[in-house]
Enzyme design. Structure first.
Site, PDB file in Angstrom:
ATOM      1  N   GLY A  90       0.811  -1.200   0.000  1.00 55.35           N
ATOM      2  CA  GLY A  90       0.000   0.000   0.000  1.00 55.35           C
ATOM      3  C   GLY A  90       0.841   1.244   0.000  1.00 55.35           C
ATOM      4  O   GLY A  90       2.084   1.191  -0.052  1.00 55.35           O
TER       5      GLY A  90
ATOM      6  N   HIS B 295      10.452  12.685   8.745  1.00 47.30           N
ATOM      7  CA  HIS B 295      11.510  13.654   8.425  1.00 47.30           C
ATOM      8  C   HIS B 295      11.798  13.733   6.926  1.00 47.30           C
ATOM      9  O   HIS B 295      12.516  14.631   6.477  1.00 47.30           O
ATOM     10  CB  HIS B 295      12.786  13.364   9.230  1.00 47.30           C
ATOM     11  CG  HIS B 295      13.575  12.178   8.770  1.00 47.30           C
ATOM     12  ND1 HIS B 295      14.819  11.888   9.281  1.00 47.30           N
ATOM     13  CD2 HIS B 295      13.320  11.192   7.855  1.00 47.30           C
ATOM     14  CE1 HIS B 295      15.298  10.803   8.706  1.00 47.30           C
ATOM     15  NE2 HIS B 295      14.408  10.367   7.844  1.00 47.30           N
TER      16      HIS B 295
ATOM     17  N   PHE C  29       1.216   4.930   2.090  1.00 42.83           N
ATOM     18  CA  PHE C  29       0.745   5.602   3.300  1.00 42.83           C
ATOM     19  C   PHE C  29       0.126   6.974   3.047  1.00 42.83           C
ATOM     20  O   PHE C  29      -0.458   7.579   3.938  1.00 42.83           O
ATOM     21  CB  PHE C  29       1.828   5.683   4.379  1.00 42.83           C
ATOM     22  CG  PHE C  29       3.175   6.219   3.958  1.00 42.83           C
ATOM     23  CD1 PHE C  29       3.306   7.402   3.243  1.00 42.83           C
ATOM     24  CD2 PHE C  29       4.340   5.532   4.315  1.00 42.83           C
ATOM     25  CE1 PHE C  29       4.554   7.899   2.896  1.00 42.83           C
ATOM     26  CE2 PHE C  29       5.595   6.019   3.975  1.00 42.83           C
ATOM     27  CZ  PHE C  29       5.702   7.204   3.265  1.00 42.83           C
TER      28      PHE C  29
END
Length: 351
Positions: A241, A261, A243
């Site tokens: 998948g 980050h 995110f």
């Protein structure tokens, strides 16, 4: 009583601390040191030496270098404490510090040296001013694409940078496991967890825990094989998948390790919002990132923050910045657990 005269040839007493000009000069020339270590890694000097000290001629032949010039680099490296020379045999061996440059040595920084010694990294830092003027990663000027877009099309370059991340995660994973108690939960999902280094450490330390790795499709085969080779196949699964689109629900612990980050606030907020939607009321999110202490503090994270700027357009954040970002996603910080590595474990719960 009169003072005893100082002998004519006696050296003056060393100052308690070097004057500002000397400190600044050492900072100015710092990249000469890092470049020398990067070239040592690129030439494979540490692995060539191994457990048996080698002569300049042997090292020059193995690395395809000019022996007199290499001799000068080796002298520099002995002064840095990376190599040690036996004056009797005129051979160079590795110190404990120097073993950190061997590819397979525990705690090796070989991967980091190869990545940060890559031409693209040097070009990005060389054009730092561009990022300061635009707020955008300077490396894109040389790649003609985003960092991640470029790496998806150039596997050889990607392997160098991925090697750096894998080496770093191998150090970071035990630090996370040592800082956070996973014994009270039943399931964990590492979102964007690469090939499963952190997840494997967590599962190995907690035999009753089940885990999942959520990654892009092209990572699945390598991650599945890695977890299987580590004996984690029966207690883990690899889910495909993105995110930025949706994150699987039903887990007690969600982990974002060295993910946020990489992205600016807008895209980080999208990831966090998707995590919040997937979390059940009792679930927790662990953000594994360096939490900057703020101004007037010397901290490794400040350097890494600049690297995020020039390479990917992301950023390291202070605790205040994380609090503000999480609030927008309906989350709040419960506690921050330091580790012996630069990143901390930021435990986050629904607001």
């Amino acid at each position: 009583m009169s003072q005893q005269p100082r002998p004519v040839n006696a050296a003056p007493a060393a100052p308690s601390s070097p004057p500002p000009a000397v400190v600044m000069t050492q900072m100015v020339y710092g990249f000469w040191v890092s470049r020398s270590l990067q070239i040592m890694a690129e030439l494979g000097i540490a692995d060539t030496i191994g457990d048996e000290p080698k002569s300049v001629e042997e090292l020059a032949q193995a690395s395809g270098t000019h022996a007199p010039a290499l001799r000068r680099l080796l002298r520099l490296l002995t002064g840095l404490g990376v190599l040690v020379k036996d004056e009797q045999s005129q051979r160079f061996g590795l110190t404990e510090l120097g073993r950190m440059l061997q590819k397979d040595s525990p705690g090796s920084v070989y991967g980091s040296l190869r990545a940060h010694g890559h031409l693209l990294s040097w070009q990005a830092w060389g054009d730092l001013v561009s990022s300061l003027k635009t707020g955008q990663p300077s490396v894109e000027k040389f790649m003609g694409d985003s960092f991640f877009g470029y790496m998806s099309k150039h596997p050889e370059d990607a392997a160098i940078f991925n090697g750096s991340m894998a080496a770093y995660q191998s150090l970071n994973a035990p630090a996370v496991v040592g800082a956070y108690d996973f014994s009270t939960v039943k399931s964990v999902v590492d979102v964007g967890g690469g090939t499963g280094t952190l997840l494997a450490h967590i599962l190995q330390s907690h035999p009753n825990l089940r885990g999942a790795l959520f990654e892009l499709p092209h990572v699945k085969a390598e991650a599945t094989a890695r977890l299987s080779n580590l004996g984690m196949a029966s207690r883990s699964e690899v889910l495909e998948g993105n995110f930025f689109e949706k994150i699987p629900s039903g887990y007690d612990i969600y982990i974002l390790s060295q993910i946020l980050h990489d992205w600016d606030d807008e895209r980080s907020l999208k990831i966090l919002t998707n995590v919040r939607e997937a979390m059940h009321p009792g679930a927790k999110l662990l953000i594994v990132e360096t939490v900057l202490p703020g101004d007037n503090v010397s901290h490794f994270g400040n350097l890494y923050d600049m690297a995020m700027l020039v390479l990917v357009g992301g950023q390291e954040r202070t605790g205040t910045e994380y609090t503000a970002l999480l609030e927008k996603a309906g989350l709040r910080i419960h506690r921050v657990l330091p580790t012996y590595m630069p990143p901390s474990v930021v435990e986050v719960v629904p607001a």
